[in-house]
Motif scaffolding. Structure first.
Motif, PDB file in Angstrom:
ATOM      1  N   PRO A 186       0.808  -1.235   0.000  1.00 19.39           N
ATOM      2  CA  PRO A 186       0.000   0.000   0.000  1.00 19.39           C
ATOM      3  C   PRO A 186       0.832   1.273   0.000  1.00 19.39           C
ATOM      4  O   PRO A 186       0.444   2.261  -0.635  1.00 19.39           O
ATOM      5  N   THR A 187       1.979   1.263   0.698  1.00 17.54           N
ATOM      6  CA  THR A 187       2.800   2.474   0.722  1.00 17.54           C
ATOM      7  C   THR A 187       3.317   2.832  -0.672  1.00 17.54           C
ATOM      8  O   THR A 187       3.362   4.008  -1.046  1.00 17.54           O
ATOM      9  N   GLN A 188       3.708   1.812  -1.450  1.00 17.05           N
ATOM     10  CA  GLN A 188       4.174   2.075  -2.806  1.00 17.05           C
ATOM     11  C   GLN A 188       3.032   2.490  -3.720  1.00 17.05           C
ATOM     12  O   GLN A 188       3.200   3.361  -4.584  1.00 17.05           O
ATOM     13  N   VAL A 189       1.853   1.874  -3.548  1.00 15.83           N
ATOM     14  CA  VAL A 189       0.685   2.292  -4.331  1.00 15.83           C
ATOM     15  C   VAL A 189       0.372   3.759  -4.041  1.00 15.83           C
ATOM     16  O   VAL A 189       0.082   4.547  -4.953  1.00 15.83           O
ATOM     17  N   GLY A 190       0.448   4.131  -2.757  1.00 21.60           N
ATOM     18  CA  GLY A 190       0.227   5.527  -2.406  1.00 21.60           C
ATOM     19  C   GLY A 190       1.252   6.445  -3.039  1.00 21.60           C
ATOM     20  O   GLY A 190       0.921   7.546  -3.504  1.00 21.60           O
ATOM     21  N   HIS A 191       2.504   5.996  -3.078  1.00 20.43           N
ATOM     22  CA  HIS A 191       3.559   6.805  -3.702  1.00 20.43           C
ATOM     23  C   HIS A 191       3.288   7.019  -5.191  1.00 20.43           C
ATOM     24  O   HIS A 191       3.337   8.146  -5.688  1.00 20.43           O
ATOM     25  N   TYR A 192       2.991   5.940  -5.907  1.00 18.09           N
ATOM     26  CA  TYR A 192       2.767   6.047  -7.352  1.00 18.09           C
ATOM     27  C   TYR A 192       1.559   6.936  -7.657  1.00 18.09           C
ATOM     28  O   TYR A 192       1.614   7.779  -8.562  1.00 18.09           O
ATOM     29  N   SER A 193       0.486   6.760  -6.921  1.00 22.05           N
ATOM     30  CA  SER A 193      -0.707   7.562  -7.182  1.00 22.05           C
ATOM     31  C   SER A 193      -0.474   9.029  -6.814  1.00 22.05           C
ATOM     32  O   SER A 193      -0.925   9.933  -7.529  1.00 22.05           O
ATOM     33  N   ALA A 194       0.251   9.289  -5.722  1.00 22.54           N
ATOM     34  CA  ALA A 194       0.512  10.674  -5.322  1.00 22.54           C
ATOM     35  C   ALA A 194       1.379  11.398  -6.345  1.00 22.54           C
ATOM     36  O   ALA A 194       1.110  12.560  -6.694  1.00 22.54           O
ATOM     37  N   VAL A 195       2.425  10.745  -6.830  1.00 26.51           N
ATOM     38  CA  VAL A 195       3.279  11.373  -7.850  1.00 26.51           C
ATOM     39  C   VAL A 195       2.500  11.590  -9.142  1.00 26.51           C
ATOM     40  O   VAL A 195       2.647  12.626  -9.801  1.00 26.51           O
ATOM     41  N   ALA A 196       1.648  10.633  -9.501  1.00 27.92           N
ATOM     42  CA  ALA A 196       0.831  10.802 -10.706  1.00 27.92           C
ATOM     43  C   ALA A 196      -0.106  11.998 -10.560  1.00 27.92           C
ATOM     44  O   ALA A 196      -0.273  12.789 -11.510  1.00 27.92           O
ATOM     45  N   ILE A 197      -0.702  12.157  -9.394  1.00 27.27           N
ATOM     46  CA  ILE A 197      -1.580  13.311  -9.156  1.00 27.27           C
ATOM     47  C   ILE A 197      -0.787  14.607  -9.264  1.00 27.27           C
ATOM     48  O   ILE A 197      -1.205  15.559  -9.937  1.00 27.27           O
ATOM     49  N   GLY A 198       0.360  14.660  -8.600  1.00 30.92           N
ATOM     50  CA  GLY A 198       1.150  15.879  -8.597  1.00 30.92           C
ATOM     51  C   GLY A 198       1.648  16.268  -9.974  1.00 30.92           C
ATOM     52  O   GLY A 198       1.529  17.437 -10.386  1.00 30.92           O
ATOM     53  N   VAL A 199       2.209  15.315 -10.719  1.00 34.50           N
ATOM     54  CA  VAL A 199       2.709  15.622 -12.066  1.00 34.50           C
ATOM     55  C   VAL A 199       1.555  16.039 -12.971  1.00 34.50           C
ATOM     56  O   VAL A 199       1.687  16.967 -13.787  1.00 34.50           O
ATOM     57  N   THR A 200       0.407  15.375 -12.840  1.00 32.56           N
ATOM     58  CA  THR A 200      -0.760  15.739 -13.647  1.00 32.56           C
ATOM     59  C   THR A 200      -1.184  17.172 -13.375  1.00 32.56           C
ATOM     60  O   THR A 200      -1.417  17.952 -14.316  1.00 32.56           O
ATOM     61  N   ILE A 201      -1.283  17.538 -12.112  1.00 33.43           N
ATOM     62  CA  ILE A 201      -1.726  18.889 -11.755  1.00 33.43           C
ATOM     63  C   ILE A 201      -0.727  19.937 -12.255  1.00 33.43           C
ATOM     64  O   ILE A 201      -1.126  20.979 -12.801  1.00 33.43           O
ATOM     65  N   VAL A 202       0.556  19.678 -12.078  1.00 37.25           N
ATOM     66  CA  VAL A 202       1.561  20.655 -12.520  1.00 37.25           C
ATOM     67  C   VAL A 202       1.543  20.798 -14.042  1.00 37.25           C
ATOM     68  O   VAL A 202       1.652  21.920 -14.571  1.00 37.25           O
ATOM     69  N   LEU A 203       1.420  19.690 -14.764  1.00 39.14           N
ATOM     70  CA  LEU A 203       1.335  19.772 -16.218  1.00 39.14           C
ATOM     71  C   LEU A 203       0.093  20.543 -16.648  1.00 39.14           C
ATOM     72  O   LEU A 203       0.140  21.341 -17.599  1.00 39.14           O
ATOM     73  N   TRP A 204      -1.032  20.313 -15.970  1.00 38.38           N
ATOM     74  CA  TRP A 204      -2.257  21.051 -16.316  1.00 38.38           C
ATOM     75  C   TRP A 204      -2.100  22.537 -15.999  1.00 38.38           C
ATOM     76  O   TRP A 204      -2.484  23.389 -16.802  1.00 38.38           O
ATOM     77  N   MET A 205      -1.530  22.866 -14.831  1.00 37.85           N
ATOM     78  CA  MET A 205      -1.320  24.266 -14.477  1.00 37.85           C
ATOM     79  C   MET A 205      -0.382  24.946 -15.464  1.00 37.85           C
ATOM     80  O   MET A 205      -0.495  26.148 -15.709  1.00 37.85           O
ATOM     81  N   SER A 206       0.535  24.183 -16.036  1.00 34.83           N
ATOM     82  CA  SER A 206       1.482  24.744 -17.009  1.00 34.83           C
ATOM     83  C   SER A 206       0.895  24.815 -18.405  1.00 34.83           C
ATOM     84  O   SER A 206       1.562  25.306 -19.329  1.00 34.83           O
TER      85      SER A 206
END
Length: 415
Positions: A186-206
């Motif tokens: 679960p900790t790794q699943v949380g890591h992958y999903s959190a990074v995916a959320i963050g990169v997605t948001i930053v790309l959208w904001m850009s």
């Protein structure tokens, strides 16, 4: 002109009833695909196979470990086919990374469990070598490595969702969501999903990702992150997105609107859902367990009290599986100190500071925002997660940040 001629030819043959010619795959497209395959294999290599974790597919433990470790050999083979003749770019980050790998190899020579330590050290050297061979693609303006990493993360999260639909009982073992098609804690699943959320948001904001794709990514990854009950990933993601957003605050109106909406949602949630948030963060633990950081503090105190010689203080006991007396260390800095000593800690700190400083002085833009998100995420997560001094997703993402702030990024890299 060649592309226009091909399109005209296809149109004419279609009008005459003939079969249109197949689309030609250019050499640059093949090279780009091989670079993407190399990066995907690196991600597979750091997705450690846990045979004891519940999983649906009948994959023997030895086979799963062979797939994960063999992915590094595959990545090295593929990158050598595309990087011909071998070319690399000079970089302070790469020098520090290779120094850390060599220092880990030297420290492992005197390890108690010699074969395991040497294997991990050799893996780190091979991992660093592949990343070094990928440096010619650091300067691409289309952010090839970032987009590839996001696609791979989406694939991992999608596999977790499929596993949840196929075997919900296995996926929600102990009330936390894990991967069941490929056993992912679960900790790794949380890591992958959190990074995916963050990169997605930053790309959208850009302005580099469409609203539909960004919204779909967030709507899928956020529930996955919450179901993992991984507090570190959530806090690191929020901190990283906030810092990245502030770097774009004066340049893009959508960032200012997003911050205003986020502040309103946070205020409303704090007033109406505070008990729910507190329960989620507590994760069924009492005050004593939270104060002991879920047992981490006892392990950390034992590591600091471990007797060691001057050599072991400076260079550590050799690369381990990041556990102490059978318990996970769950701290990058104490894990690094235990494995490669004060010298390894100093090199790791220089790696982080170099990328952070380069990002800070880089002109405002998507590269800077993405790099700041990745560095901030790694720094926040490093206090309760390990990985910056070994072949891991964290080291991979720190290297991704380094590629975004490379000093020659204004030039177009090889395709």
């Amino acid at each position: 002109m060649t592309t226009i001629a091909v399109r005209i030819g296809n149109h004419l043959t279609t009008r005459l009833g003939a079969r249109p010619t197949r689309r030609v795959v250019t050499p640059e497209v093949r090279r780009r695909r091989r670079v993407q395959l190399t990066w995907a294999l690196l991600v597979l290599n750091v997705m450690t196979f846990f045979p004891g974790a519940p999983h649906v597919l009948p994959i023997p433990g030895s086979v799963g470990k062979l797939i994960a470790q063999g992915a590094l050999v595959g990545a090295l083979t593929v990158v050598l086919t595309v990087n011909r003749p071998v070319r690399v770019r000079p970089s302070v980050y790469v020098v520090l990374l290779m120094t850390l790998a060599v220092e880990g190899l030297l420290a492992s020579v005197r390890a108690e469990f010699l074969l395991g330590a040497l294997f991990r050290a050799g893996r780190l050297c091979g991992f660093a070598l592949v990343l070094w061979l990928l440096t010619p693609w650091w300067t691409r303006r289309d952010l090839l490595l970032v987009r590839t990493h996001l696609l791979v993360l989406w694939s991992i999260v999608a596999s977790v969702v499929v596993g949840l639909l196929v075997a919900p009982g296995l996926a929600m073992t102990e009330g936390r969501l894990g991967g069941t098609l490929w056993p992912i804690p679960p900790t790794q699943v949380g890591h992958y999903s959190a990074v995916a959320i963050g990169v997605t948001i930053v790309l959208w904001m850009s302005g580099l990702l469409r609203r539909g794709a960004a919204l779909t990514s967030v709507l899928v990854c956020v529930p996955v992150l919450l179901l993992t009950h991984t507090r570190t990933a959530l806090i690191a993601m929020v901190a990283g997105v906030t810092i990245a957003g502030l770097s774009l605050f004066t340049a893009r109106s959508r960032v200012r609107k997003a911050f205003a909406i986020g502040l309103a949602v946070f205020t409303l949630g704090a007033l109406t859902l505070s008990s729910v948030v507190t329960t989620w963060l507590a994760r069924g633990q009492d005050t004593q367990e939270l104060g002991a950081l879920t047992g981490r503090k006892a392990v950390w105190d034992a590591i600091l009290a471990q007797p060691r010689s001057t050599f072991e203080t400076l260079f550590g006991f050799g690369l381990s599986n990041k556990s102490f007396n059978g318990l996970p260390i769950d701290s990058n800095w104490l894990g690094t100190y235990y494995d490669v000593g004060l010298v390894g800690c100093a090199i790791t700190i220089m790696l982080v500071l170099f990328v952070l400083t380069a990002a800070w002085f880089r002109p405002q833009g998507p590269q800077r925002a993405l790099a700041l998100f990745l560095v901030a995420y790694c720094v926040v997560a490093s206090f309760t997660e390990s990985g910056l001094s070994e072949a891991s997703p964290y080291l991979l993402e720190l290297t991704l940040a380094a590629s975004l702030v490379y000093s020659s990024a204004v030039r177009e890299g090889p395709r």
